[in-house]
Write a protein that holds these residues in place. Structure first.
Motif, PDB file in Angstrom:
ATOM      1  N   GLU A  13       0.804  -1.380  -0.041  1.00 45.30           N
ATOM      2  CA  GLU A  13      -0.196   0.004  -0.082  1.00 45.30           C
ATOM      3  C   GLU A  13       0.756   1.186  -0.157  1.00 45.30           C
ATOM      4  OE1 GLU A  13      -3.324   0.265  -0.660  1.00 45.30           O
ATOM      5  OE2 GLU A  13      -3.079  -1.757  -1.020  1.00 45.30           O
ATOM      6  N   ARG A  14       1.882   1.082   0.589  1.00 47.58           N
ATOM      7  CA  ARG A  14       2.867   2.464   0.559  1.00 47.58           C
ATOM      8  C   ARG A  14       3.507   2.569  -0.579  1.00 47.58           C
ATOM      9  NH1 ARG A  14       6.813   1.996   5.438  1.00 47.58           N
ATOM     10  NH2 ARG A  14       6.485  -0.239   4.996  1.00 47.58           N
ATOM     11  N   LEU A  15       3.949   1.417  -1.334  1.00 51.29           N
ATOM     12  CA  LEU A  15       4.640   1.630  -2.559  1.00 51.29           C
ATOM     13  C   LEU A  15       3.574   2.255  -3.715  1.00 51.29           C
ATOM     14  CD1 LEU A  15       6.725  -1.739  -2.901  1.00 51.29           C
ATOM     15  CD2 LEU A  15       7.675   0.361  -2.709  1.00 51.29           C
ATOM     16  N   LYS A  16       2.250   1.664  -3.397  1.00 49.95           N
ATOM     17  CA  LYS A  16       1.302   2.208  -4.651  1.00 49.95           C
ATOM     18  C   LYS A  16       1.081   3.603  -4.248  1.00 49.95           C
ATOM     19  CE  LYS A  16      -1.439  -2.173  -5.559  1.00 49.95           C
ATOM     20  NZ  LYS A  16      -2.888  -2.484  -5.612  1.00 49.95           N
ATOM     21  N   ALA A  17       1.201   4.033  -3.171  1.00 51.12           N
ATOM     22  CA  ALA A  17       0.854   5.459  -2.780  1.00 51.12           C
ATOM     23  C   ALA A  17       1.951   6.368  -3.135  1.00 51.12           C
ATOM     24  CB  ALA A  17       0.613   5.721  -1.260  1.00 51.12           C
ATOM     25  N   ALA A  18       3.106   6.079  -3.055  1.00 50.32           N
ATOM     26  CA  ALA A  18       4.124   6.492  -3.605  1.00 50.32           C
ATOM     27  C   ALA A  18       4.075   6.618  -5.165  1.00 50.32           C
ATOM     28  CB  ALA A  18       5.573   5.908  -3.057  1.00 50.32           C
ATOM     29  N   LEU A  19       3.858   5.445  -5.785  1.00 47.69           N
ATOM     30  CA  LEU A  19       3.777   5.486  -7.094  1.00 47.69           C
ATOM     31  C   LEU A  19       2.520   6.574  -7.391  1.00 47.69           C
ATOM     32  CD1 LEU A  19       4.794   4.265  -9.981  1.00 47.69           C
ATOM     33  CD2 LEU A  19       2.761   2.397  -9.401  1.00 47.69           C
ATOM     34  N   TRP A  20       1.300   6.500  -6.854  1.00 47.62           N
ATOM     35  CA  TRP A  20       0.412   7.402  -7.246  1.00 47.62           C
ATOM     36  C   TRP A  20       0.884   8.984  -7.102  1.00 47.62           C
ATOM     37  CZ3 TRP A  20      -2.031  11.142  -4.572  1.00 47.62           C
ATOM     38  CH2 TRP A  20      -3.324  11.936  -5.402  1.00 47.62           C
ATOM     39  N   TYR A  21       1.746   9.407  -6.068  1.00 44.85           N
ATOM     40  CA  TYR A  21       2.285  10.318  -5.877  1.00 44.85           C
ATOM     41  C   TYR A  21       3.118  10.983  -7.056  1.00 44.85           C
ATOM     42  CZ  TYR A  21       4.641  14.629  -4.062  1.00 44.85           C
ATOM     43  OH  TYR A  21       5.488  15.507  -4.067  1.00 44.85           O
ATOM     44  N   VAL A  23       3.362   9.556 -10.235  1.00 46.35           N
ATOM     45  CA  VAL A  23       2.499   9.495 -11.531  1.00 46.35           C
ATOM     46  C   VAL A  23       1.792  10.686 -11.500  1.00 46.35           C
ATOM     47  CG1 VAL A  23       0.456   8.541 -12.756  1.00 46.35           C
ATOM     48  CG2 VAL A  23       2.216   7.151 -11.880  1.00 46.35           C
ATOM     49  N   GLY A  24       1.140  11.344 -10.275  1.00 46.32           N
ATOM     50  CA  GLY A  24       0.368  12.394 -10.171  1.00 46.32           C
ATOM     51  C   GLY A  24       1.255  13.794 -10.575  1.00 46.32           C
ATOM     52  N   GLN A  25       2.586  13.617  -9.997  1.00 42.96           N
ATOM     53  CA  GLN A  25       3.462  14.663 -10.377  1.00 42.96           C
ATOM     54  C   GLN A  25       3.915  14.933 -11.888  1.00 42.96           C
ATOM     55  OE1 GLN A  25       4.954  17.093  -8.234  1.00 42.96           O
ATOM     56  NE2 GLN A  25       3.114  16.202  -6.691  1.00 42.96           N
ATOM     57  N   ALA A  26       4.155  13.700 -12.260  1.00 44.11           N
ATOM     58  CA  ALA A  26       4.463  13.914 -13.774  1.00 44.11           C
ATOM     59  C   ALA A  26       3.127  13.935 -14.754  1.00 44.11           C
ATOM     60  CB  ALA A  26       4.872  12.338 -14.140  1.00 44.11           C
ATOM     61  N   ALA A  38      -6.018  16.975 -16.190  1.00 41.78           N
ATOM     62  CA  ALA A  38      -6.207  15.527 -15.851  1.00 41.78           C
ATOM     63  C   ALA A  38      -6.937  15.343 -14.510  1.00 41.78           C
ATOM     64  CB  ALA A  38      -4.927  14.882 -15.882  1.00 41.78           C
ATOM     65  N   THR A  39      -7.922  14.507 -14.740  1.00 36.71           N
ATOM     66  CA  THR A  39      -8.801  14.172 -13.570  1.00 36.71           C
ATOM     67  C   THR A  39      -8.116  13.250 -12.587  1.00 36.71           C
ATOM     68  OG1 THR A  39     -10.035  12.200 -14.529  1.00 36.71           O
ATOM     69  CG2 THR A  39     -10.905  14.365 -14.988  1.00 36.71           C
ATOM     70  N   PRO A  40      -8.399  13.466 -11.412  1.00 35.09           N
ATOM     71  CA  PRO A  40      -7.945  12.306 -10.194  1.00 35.09           C
ATOM     72  C   PRO A  40      -8.095  10.991 -10.751  1.00 35.09           C
ATOM     73  CG  PRO A  40      -8.976  14.254  -9.079  1.00 35.09           C
ATOM     74  CD  PRO A  40      -9.356  14.226 -10.448  1.00 35.09           C
ATOM     75  N   GLN A  41      -9.315  10.554 -11.425  1.00 37.97           N
ATOM     76  CA  GLN A  41      -9.593   9.255 -11.757  1.00 37.97           C
ATOM     77  C   GLN A  41      -8.679   8.918 -13.049  1.00 37.97           C
ATOM     78  OE1 GLN A  41     -11.788  11.899 -11.694  1.00 37.97           O
ATOM     79  NE2 GLN A  41     -13.575  11.172 -10.108  1.00 37.97           N
ATOM     80  N   PHE A  42      -8.332   9.837 -13.803  1.00 36.10           N
ATOM     81  CA  PHE A  42      -7.416   9.420 -14.869  1.00 36.10           C
ATOM     82  C   PHE A  42      -5.938   9.094 -14.122  1.00 36.10           C
ATOM     83  CE2 PHE A  42      -3.654  10.761 -17.260  1.00 36.10           C
ATOM     84  CZ  PHE A  42      -3.844   9.984 -18.347  1.00 36.10           C
ATOM     85  N   ILE A  43      -5.424   9.788 -13.293  1.00 38.34           N
ATOM     86  CA  ILE A  43      -4.334   9.501 -12.484  1.00 38.34           C
ATOM     87  C   ILE A  43      -4.507   8.393 -11.735  1.00 38.34           C
ATOM     88  CG2 ILE A  43      -2.795  10.265 -10.565  1.00 38.34           C
ATOM     89  CD1 ILE A  43      -3.439  13.286 -11.478  1.00 38.34           C
ATOM     90  N   GLY A  44      -5.553   7.936 -11.032  1.00 37.97           N
ATOM     91  CA  GLY A  44      -5.716   6.477 -10.282  1.00 37.97           C
ATOM     92  C   GLY A  44      -5.684   5.255 -11.391  1.00 37.97           C
ATOM     93  N   ALA A  45      -6.351   5.409 -12.537  1.00 40.93           N
ATOM     94  CA  ALA A  45      -6.292   4.408 -13.464  1.00 40.93           C
ATOM     95  C   ALA A  45      -4.859   4.466 -14.097  1.00 40.93           C
ATOM     96  CB  ALA A  45      -7.166   4.801 -14.733  1.00 40.93           C
TER      97      ALA A  45
END
Length: 112
Positions: A13-21, A23-26, A38-45
């Motif tokens: 879960e911590r790795l996924k959160a770091a990846l999400w962060y 990806v969100g920055q990029a 870009a919507t949060p849903q797009f970033i999540g997907a």
């Protein structure tokens, strides 16, 4: 997540959160440069798709090493993983050559 202990699940879960962060920055940077939203849903997907790709690549690398009778993943396994992407394979081969120490020059001395 079947088969994972609580500590392992927490790490995932911590790795996924770091990846999400990341990806969100990029995505934010690219969105600003292209004047897009870009919507949060797009970033999540996108994050979930990337996570699945990473998971698949890891499993493939383990399978390649196991098939070769090894417990450690090496450069050959990574090159095998990249075999369907010609430009990536070429870049990885070039990089792998920089990691290898130079081979000693053979001597042509004969034993008497």
């Amino acid at each position: 997540m079947p088969g994972l202990q609580e500590d392992d699940a927490d790490k995932v879960e911590r790795l996924k959160a770091a990846l999400w962060y990341s990806v969100g920055q990029a995505v934010d940077t690219a969105s600003l440069n292209l004047s897009l939203n870009a919507t949060p849903q797009f970033i999540g997907a996108l994050t979930e798709m990337l996570w699945n790709q990473i998971d698949t690549a890891g499993k493939d690398l383990e399978a390649f090493a196991n098939h070769a009778g090894r417990k450690v993943i090496n450069t050959d396994d990574v090159l095998l993983l990249a075999r369907r992407n010609d430009s990536l394979e070429e870049m990885l081969q070039d990089y792998a050559q920089t990691l290898q120490p130079p081979h000693p020059k053979p001597t042509n001395k004969r034993k008497r």
